[in-house]
Design a protein around this motif. Structure first.
Motif, short mmCIF file in Angstrom:
data_model
loop_
_atom_site.label_atom_id
_atom_site.label_comp_id
_atom_site.label_asym_id
_atom_site.label_seq_id
_atom_site.Cartn_x
_atom_site.Cartn_y
_atom_site.Cartn_z
N VAL A 148 0.83 -1.20 0.00
CA VAL A 148 0.00 0.00 0.00
C VAL A 148 0.87 1.25 0.00
O VAL A 148 0.69 2.15 -0.84
CB VAL A 148 -0.96 0.01 1.21
CG1 VAL A 148 -1.70 1.34 1.30
CG2 VAL A 148 -1.95 -1.14 1.12
N VAL A 149 1.81 1.33 0.93
CA VAL A 149 2.62 2.55 1.04
C VAL A 149 3.62 2.70 -0.09
O VAL A 149 4.09 3.81 -0.38
CB VAL A 149 3.33 2.64 2.40
CG1 VAL A 149 2.33 2.66 3.54
CG2 VAL A 149 4.34 1.51 2.59
N GLY B 119 7.22 -4.84 -3.99
CA GLY B 119 6.37 -4.17 -3.02
C GLY B 119 7.08 -3.77 -1.75
O GLY B 119 6.43 -3.45 -0.75
N ALA B 120 8.40 -3.77 -1.77
CA ALA B 120 9.19 -3.38 -0.61
C ALA B 120 9.93 -2.07 -0.90
O ALA B 120 10.16 -1.71 -2.05
CB ALA B 120 10.18 -4.47 -0.23
N PHE B 121 10.29 -1.36 0.17
CA PHE B 121 11.14 -0.19 0.03
C PHE B 121 12.32 -0.34 0.98
O PHE B 121 12.23 -1.04 1.99
CB PHE B 121 10.36 1.10 0.34
CG PHE B 121 9.94 1.26 1.77
CD1 PHE B 121 10.71 2.00 2.67
CD2 PHE B 121 8.76 0.68 2.24
CE1 PHE B 121 10.32 2.16 3.99
CE2 PHE B 121 8.36 0.84 3.55
CZ PHE B 121 9.14 1.58 4.44
N THR B 122 13.42 0.31 0.65
CA THR B 122 14.59 0.28 1.51
C THR B 122 14.75 1.64 2.17
O THR B 122 14.37 2.68 1.62
CB THR B 122 15.86 -0.07 0.74
OG1 THR B 122 16.07 0.90 -0.30
CG2 THR B 122 15.77 -1.46 0.12
N THR B 123 15.31 1.62 3.37
CA THR B 123 15.49 2.85 4.12
C THR B 123 16.68 2.69 5.06
O THR B 123 16.96 1.59 5.54
CB THR B 123 14.22 3.21 4.92
OG1 THR B 123 14.40 4.46 5.58
CG2 THR B 123 13.87 2.13 5.93
N ASP B 124 17.41 3.77 5.28
CA ASP B 124 18.55 3.76 6.19
C ASP B 124 18.12 4.30 7.55
O ASP B 124 17.44 5.33 7.64
CB ASP B 124 19.69 4.61 5.63
CG ASP B 124 20.31 4.01 4.39
OD1 ASP B 124 20.41 2.76 4.33
OD2 ASP B 124 20.69 4.77 3.48
N VAL B 125 18.54 3.62 8.61
CA VAL B 125 18.22 4.03 9.98
C VAL B 125 19.54 4.34 10.69
O VAL B 125 20.36 3.45 10.90
CB VAL B 125 17.45 2.93 10.74
CG1 VAL B 125 16.96 3.46 12.08
CG2 VAL B 125 16.29 2.41 9.90
N MET B 126 19.73 5.62 11.02
CA MET B 126 20.98 6.07 11.62
C MET B 126 21.08 5.63 13.09
O MET B 126 20.09 5.28 13.73
CB MET B 126 21.07 7.59 11.55
CG MET B 126 21.04 8.16 10.14
SD MET B 126 22.47 7.65 9.13
CE MET B 126 21.76 6.31 8.17
N GLY B 127 22.32 5.67 13.61
CA GLY B 127 22.56 5.29 14.99
C GLY B 127 21.75 6.08 15.99
O GLY B 127 21.28 5.55 17.00
#
Length: 202
Positions: free
Chosen positions: A30-31, A57-65
């Motif tokens: 959906v998103v 149907g997936a997205f990638t994202t970076d998550v900082m410390g």
């Protein structure tokens, strides 16, 4: 900006450790239906930036410390279910309340009391945040806009309707589950304005 109205429950399908950060791949058809590089998506109430949208149907994202240290995202793993919401459009209804996606801290579920048609969930929170929480006020728990139905010194309660229990991860959050908390930003601005006035010379 978000509204705290979860659009779907997604699934973490990949987690790559980058040392001082992690890269997540999260499936959410959906998103991702209209997502592009640079868009914002709230993941369990944390505003994250889309790096790439994949064909599955997936997205990638970076998550900082910094984000990992302040939220429960440090504990997600492949297979974890997460609440997802796209950023609010300026022409859409504000169904919940103003949510920034900036987590103020984490709490944990300490009790669940089921009723016939709803469930009362009690959540422990840091005492540093309790002053921002008022009965009948708004709070965001794992990205879900909720109304506070009861408060104590270091806890608050929310009453979850069947829709929330069914369509968000809160329906399956067991006692001990760590959750992200974002208090009402208006309360923080009011406190700041009042403290500034008190500091001004008379």
């Amino acid at each position: 900006m978000f509204t705290g109205i979860v659009e779907e429950v997604g699934e973490v399908v990949e987690k790559e450790d980058l040392g001082d950060s992690v890269r997540l791949a999260i499936r959410g058809p959906v998103v991702t239906s209209d997502a592009r590089h640079g868009d914002s998506i709230a993941v369990n109430g944390v505003c994250l930036t889309v790096v790439d949208v994949r064909t599955d149907g997936a997205f990638t994202t970076d998550v900082m410390g910094e984000t990992l240290s302040r939220s429960s995202l440090d504990g997600v793993r492949v297979g974890s279910r997460v609440n997802l919401e796209r950023a609010a459009a300026v022409n859409s209804r504000l169904g919940g309340h103003i949510v920034q996606g900036h987590v103020d801290g984490t709490g944990h579920v300490i009790a669940r009391t089921p009723s016939e048609h709803w469930e009362v969930v009690r959540i422990a929170l840091p005492t540093s945040l309790s002053r921002y929480v008022v009965e009948k006020g708004s709070i965001t728990v794992d990205g879900v806009s909720l109304t506070v139905s009861g408060i104590g010194h270091d806890w608050f309660e929310v009453s979850l309707i069947p829709t929330t229990l069914e369509m968000t991860t809160l329906g399956r959050a067991e006692v001990g589950t760590r959750v992200n908390l974002e208090v009402d930003v208006i309360a923080k601005y009011v406190e700041r304005l009042l403290s500034t006035r008190e500091d001004e010379p008379q």
